[in-house]
Design a protein around this motif. Structure first.
Motif, PDB file in Angstrom:
ATOM      1  N   LEU A 133       8.981   0.937   2.719  1.00 25.44           N
ATOM      2  CA  LEU A 133       8.381   2.282   2.154  1.00 25.44           C
ATOM      3  C   LEU A 133       6.797   1.857   1.662  1.00 25.44           C
ATOM      4  O   LEU A 133       5.813   2.649   1.838  1.00 25.44           O
ATOM      5  CB  LEU A 133       9.160   2.811   1.380  1.00 25.44           C
ATOM      6  N   LYS A 134       6.599   0.739   0.678  1.00 29.71           N
ATOM      7  CA  LYS A 134       5.593   0.416   0.117  1.00 29.71           C
ATOM      8  C   LYS A 134       4.391   0.111   1.440  1.00 29.71           C
ATOM      9  O   LYS A 134       3.329   0.678   1.049  1.00 29.71           O
ATOM     10  CB  LYS A 134       5.820  -0.769  -0.817  1.00 29.71           C
ATOM     11  N   GLU A 135       4.868  -0.286   2.166  1.00 31.78           N
ATOM     12  CA  GLU A 135       3.849  -0.770   3.397  1.00 31.78           C
ATOM     13  C   GLU A 135       3.637   0.640   4.122  1.00 31.78           C
ATOM     14  O   GLU A 135       2.349   0.981   4.566  1.00 31.78           O
ATOM     15  CB  GLU A 135       4.351  -1.705   4.339  1.00 31.78           C
ATOM     16  N   GLU A 136       4.648   1.551   4.338  1.00 31.05           N
ATOM     17  CA  GLU A 136       4.539   2.891   4.915  1.00 31.05           C
ATOM     18  C   GLU A 136       3.284   3.597   4.288  1.00 31.05           C
ATOM     19  O   GLU A 136       2.429   4.228   4.835  1.00 31.05           O
ATOM     20  CB  GLU A 136       5.507   3.787   4.827  1.00 31.05           C
ATOM     21  N   HIS A 137       3.077   3.405   2.976  1.00 31.55           N
ATOM     22  CA  HIS A 137       2.066   4.199   2.163  1.00 31.55           C
ATOM     23  C   HIS A 137       0.923   3.596   2.317  1.00 31.55           C
ATOM     24  O   HIS A 137      -0.122   4.364   1.944  1.00 31.55           O
ATOM     25  CB  HIS A 137       2.817   4.239   0.587  1.00 31.55           C
ATOM     26  N   ILE A 138       0.759   2.274   2.737  1.00 32.63           N
ATOM     27  CA  ILE A 138      -0.514   1.816   3.156  1.00 32.63           C
ATOM     28  C   ILE A 138      -0.886   2.070   4.564  1.00 32.63           C
ATOM     29  O   ILE A 138      -2.144   2.577   4.767  1.00 32.63           O
ATOM     30  CB  ILE A 138      -0.485   0.426   2.842  1.00 32.63           C
ATOM     31  N   ALA A 139       0.054   1.975   5.415  1.00 32.08           N
ATOM     32  CA  ALA A 139      -0.092   2.147   6.868  1.00 32.08           C
ATOM     33  C   ALA A 139      -0.482   3.756   7.217  1.00 32.08           C
ATOM     34  O   ALA A 139      -1.259   3.594   8.187  1.00 32.08           O
ATOM     35  CB  ALA A 139       1.163   1.784   7.513  1.00 32.08           C
ATOM     36  N   LEU A 140       0.313   4.431   6.740  1.00 34.41           N
ATOM     37  CA  LEU A 140      -0.047   6.013   7.331  1.00 34.41           C
ATOM     38  C   LEU A 140      -1.314   6.448   6.821  1.00 34.41           C
ATOM     39  O   LEU A 140      -2.271   6.898   7.842  1.00 34.41           O
ATOM     40  CB  LEU A 140       1.064   6.961   6.761  1.00 34.41           C
ATOM     41  N   PRO A 141      -1.902   6.180   5.659  1.00 36.92           N
ATOM     42  CA  PRO A 141      -3.110   6.885   5.109  1.00 36.92           C
ATOM     43  C   PRO A 141      -4.283   5.849   6.085  1.00 36.92           C
ATOM     44  O   PRO A 141      -5.284   6.548   6.259  1.00 36.92           O
ATOM     45  CB  PRO A 141      -3.349   6.527   3.818  1.00 36.92           C
ATOM     46  N   GLU A 142      -3.904   4.671   6.400  1.00 34.94           N
ATOM     47  CA  GLU A 142      -4.927   4.007   6.953  1.00 34.94           C
ATOM     48  C   GLU A 142      -4.944   4.487   8.576  1.00 34.94           C
ATOM     49  O   GLU A 142      -6.067   4.545   8.717  1.00 34.94           O
ATOM     50  CB  GLU A 142      -4.355   2.537   6.959  1.00 34.94           C
TER      51      GLU A 142
END
Ligand code: GRF
Length: 200
Positions: A171-180
């Motif tokens: 989830l921590k990575e999702e929060h970077i990937a999606l906005p990017e």
């Protein structure tokens, strides 16, 4: 500036991650609507707090899946943003809706596609015994988690992980990937070429 509509069914932490990046000025876009199929979704609270109109299309209030799909598709056409973001939207879109908004609808999935599509992707990864897992942002097509991949982020899987510990790490990575991915789309940095996506 691009307009965005977000579809979310639950907690909405990915939705929040996109709101935050827009608020801090890293993404040149405006979220014009949240659509949810779940009247109890915490996402609605997040929308209200951010001043974003929330439209509830309560799945359970429809007699059939077809009627729900027609109503959803109609609402999406009326809102007609530049981009739809599926951020924890837990229903499979019907083929007509997926086709209608092709190339302007993205989804976040908590696995390294094409592995572990569908529900409980993190549990599938644990059960399979993979050593790395992660998340994928991809365009939505008529299949399940099968559209062109925009970007992926990777995490390790540890022997003692369970579904929850792995989901939290991903989830921590999702929060970077999606906005990017949203940022790239909104600055016209994405080009689709068949199954492949080029980041310009
Ligand atoms: C995320 O893991 C997303 O990848 C999956 O459902 C979860 C939603 O979390 N599709 P949230 O609602 O964004 O907090």
């Amino acid at each position: 500036m691009k307009s965005i509509a977000v579809l979310a069914s639950g907690r909405g932490s990915n939705f929040q991650a996109v709101i935050d990046k827009i608020t801090e000025g890293s993404i040149n876009a405006e979220i014009i609507c949240l659509i949810t199929d779940n009247p109890d979704a915490y996402s609605i609270k997040r929308a209200v707090n951010a001043g974003i109109p929330a439209k509830v299309i309560d799945y359970r209030s429809f007699k059939s899946r077809d009627e729900y799909n027609i109503s959803l598709c109609q609402a999406m056409k009326e809102i007609n943003p530049d981009l739809f973001v599926l951020a924890g939207y837990m229903r499979l879109l019907d083929k007509k809706t997926a086709g209608e908004f092709k190339d302007r609808m993205i989804n976040i999935h908590p696995a390294l596609l094409p592995s572990f599509t569908g529900l409980h992707a993190q549990r599938q990864a644990i059960d399979y015994g993979v050593k790395i897992a992660g998340c994928t942002v991809h365009f939505v097509d008529e299949g399940m988690d099968s559209g062109p991949i925009i970007l992926q982020r990777v995490v390790p899987v540890y022997f003692d992980d369970d579904e929850d510990t792995l989901a939290e790490r991903i989830l921590k990575e999702e929060h970077i990937a999606l906005p990017e991915a949203v940022r790239l789309f909104c600055s016209d940095k994405i080009k689709i070429n068949g199954k492949k996506v080029k980041i310009l």
